[in-house]
Design a protein around this motif. Structure first.
Motif, PDB file in Angstrom:
ATOM      1  N   THR A 233       0.827  -1.212   0.000  1.00  8.82           N
ATOM      2  CA  THR A 233       0.000   0.000   0.000  1.00  8.82           C
ATOM      3  C   THR A 233       0.858   1.256   0.000  1.00  8.82           C
ATOM      4  O   THR A 233       0.325   2.363  -0.116  1.00  8.82           O
ATOM      5  CB  THR A 233      -0.922   0.043   1.234  1.00  8.82           C
ATOM      6  N   ARG A 234       2.151   1.105   0.167  1.00  4.71           N
ATOM      7  CA  ARG A 234       3.046   2.250   0.248  1.00  4.71           C
ATOM      8  C   ARG A 234       3.847   2.386  -1.044  1.00  4.71           C
ATOM      9  O   ARG A 234       4.299   1.411  -1.609  1.00  4.71           O
ATOM     10  CB  ARG A 234       4.008   2.093   1.429  1.00  4.71           C
ATOM     11  N   GLY A 235       4.007   3.619  -1.484  1.00  4.98           N
ATOM     12  CA  GLY A 235       4.829   3.861  -2.665  1.00  4.98           C
ATOM     13  C   GLY A 235       4.070   3.899  -3.976  1.00  4.98           C
ATOM     14  O   GLY A 235       4.654   4.204  -5.017  1.00  4.98           O
ATOM     15  N   GLU A 236       2.775   3.591  -3.962  1.00  2.00           N
ATOM     16  CA  GLU A 236       1.966   3.668  -5.185  1.00  2.00           C
ATOM     17  C   GLU A 236       1.651   5.127  -5.502  1.00  2.00           C
ATOM     18  O   GLU A 236       1.378   5.925  -4.606  1.00  2.00           O
ATOM     19  CB  GLU A 236       0.668   2.883  -5.016  1.00  2.00           C
ATOM     20  N   GLU A 237       1.646   5.456  -6.796  1.00  2.00           N
ATOM     21  CA  GLU A 237       1.374   6.837  -7.200  1.00  2.00           C
ATOM     22  C   GLU A 237      -0.041   7.271  -6.838  1.00  2.00           C
ATOM     23  O   GLU A 237      -0.273   8.437  -6.511  1.00  2.00           O
ATOM     24  CB  GLU A 237       1.586   6.993  -8.712  1.00  2.00           C
TER      25      GLU A 237
END
Length: 316
Positions: A233-237
């Protein structure tokens, strides 16, 4: 005598279904959050049975119940209570607020100002209420069921991310099927089932069940599986803010509770899949979309499909 998960779930579910028709998975997830010592946000349109569900759960457990109707003019002291000067005694006396209970229904929580919403933060997270510098215990156990209407936005104050993160799960009652609605009409034709309801378990048994949940084993590979889901869930645009470590801990506590309710002393990946969406989706801060809630749910489901599922023996 040690209480068993299926017995606990069976008694509560049977009793709740005397009042609430259907919604078995929603009720099971509600119990999961209760056993995991968390709080629940129920988001749905009016009239779907949110208040009735909260009252039914309280009656089933012989628990104290209180309800707060959140409005724009509600003050934090209306929630926590305040010290009032007693002339006869010549001293200040604490007038306790609704939080001094076991099960608290925070109805339409998004209608109160952010300052008042924050009045619940300390109670929910720290399990204490500070009034004029003195800390008090609100209730033991203490379980908040908050509701909000996802459709009507006039006169509302959206819950800030910090407040949303305090809720272990975000659930929805949903509308009944045709058969379920016919069953509702038949059940309420000549009586009010909630008025006739009696308790089936005690708060002592609930506390014992929570201790049993703590003993549920989580294999290292299942822990890695959960971390992989959260990390995705982290780092997605499209994600402005992913799931925090608090969310990871909430997922851990919920999978243990869900496994215990299923009658197991260990967690399997299916337990993670069962609770991941209600535990994680509301913690995501999406990029600007028409319906952030639906986008978040779809995103978590996509992650579950793409994350490799472990296949080891999870019992040891």
């Amino acid at each position: 005598m040690k209480i068993q998960g299926p017995d606990f779930a069976g008694k509560i579910l049977e009793n709740i279904h005397k009042v609430i028709v259907g919604r078995e998975e929603t009720v099971r997830l509600l119990l999961t959050s209760l056993l995991a010592d968390g709080h629940v946000l129920l988001e749905d349109v009016p009239g779907t049975g949110k208040t009735k569900l909260a009252k039914t759960l309280a009656k089933s457990l012989h628990a104290d119940f209180a309800r707060i109707q959140f409005t724009p003019d509600l003050l934090p002291s209306d929630i926590t209570g305040l010290n009032i000067f007693d002339r006869q005694r010549g001293e200040f006396v604490l007038k306790k607020g609704p939080v001094f209970t076991n099960i608290l229904l925070a109805d339409e929580i998004n209608r109160a100002t952010p300052r008042t919403q924050a009045g619940l933060l300390e109670c929910m997270e720290e399990r204490q209420v500070t009034i004029d510098g003195t800390a008090y215990v609100p209730g033991e156990p203490f379980f908040v069921i908050a509701t909000q209407n996802p459709v009507e936005t006039a006169g509302t104050f959206p819950l800030p991310e910090a407040q949303l993160d305090r809720f272990m799960m975000k659930l929805s009652m949903g509308l009944p099927t045709r058969e379920e609605e016919l069953a509702i009409l038949s059940r309420y034709m000549e009586k009010e089932p909630l008025a006739e309801l009696s308790g089936v378990l005690t708060l002592t048994e609930l506390q014992q069940a929570r201790q049993e949940v703590l003993r549920v084993f989580v294999h290292r590979t299942v822990q890695e599986y959960m971390v992989d889901i959260v990390s995705a869930t982290r780092g997605e645009e499209s994600i402005l803010m992913g799931v925090s470590p608090r969310g990871s801990l909430a997922l851990l506590r919920c999978v243990k509770a869900y496994a215990w309710l299923e009658g197991r002393s260990f967690v399997i990946p299916d337990d993670v899949k069962a609770v991941a969406v209600p535990v994680l989706a509301h913690r995501l801060l999406m990029d600007f979309t028409r319906d952030g809630s639906r986008e978040s749910i779809a995103f978590i489901r996509k992650i579950l499909e793409q994350t490799k599922v472990p296949t080891e023996d999870f019992r040891s």
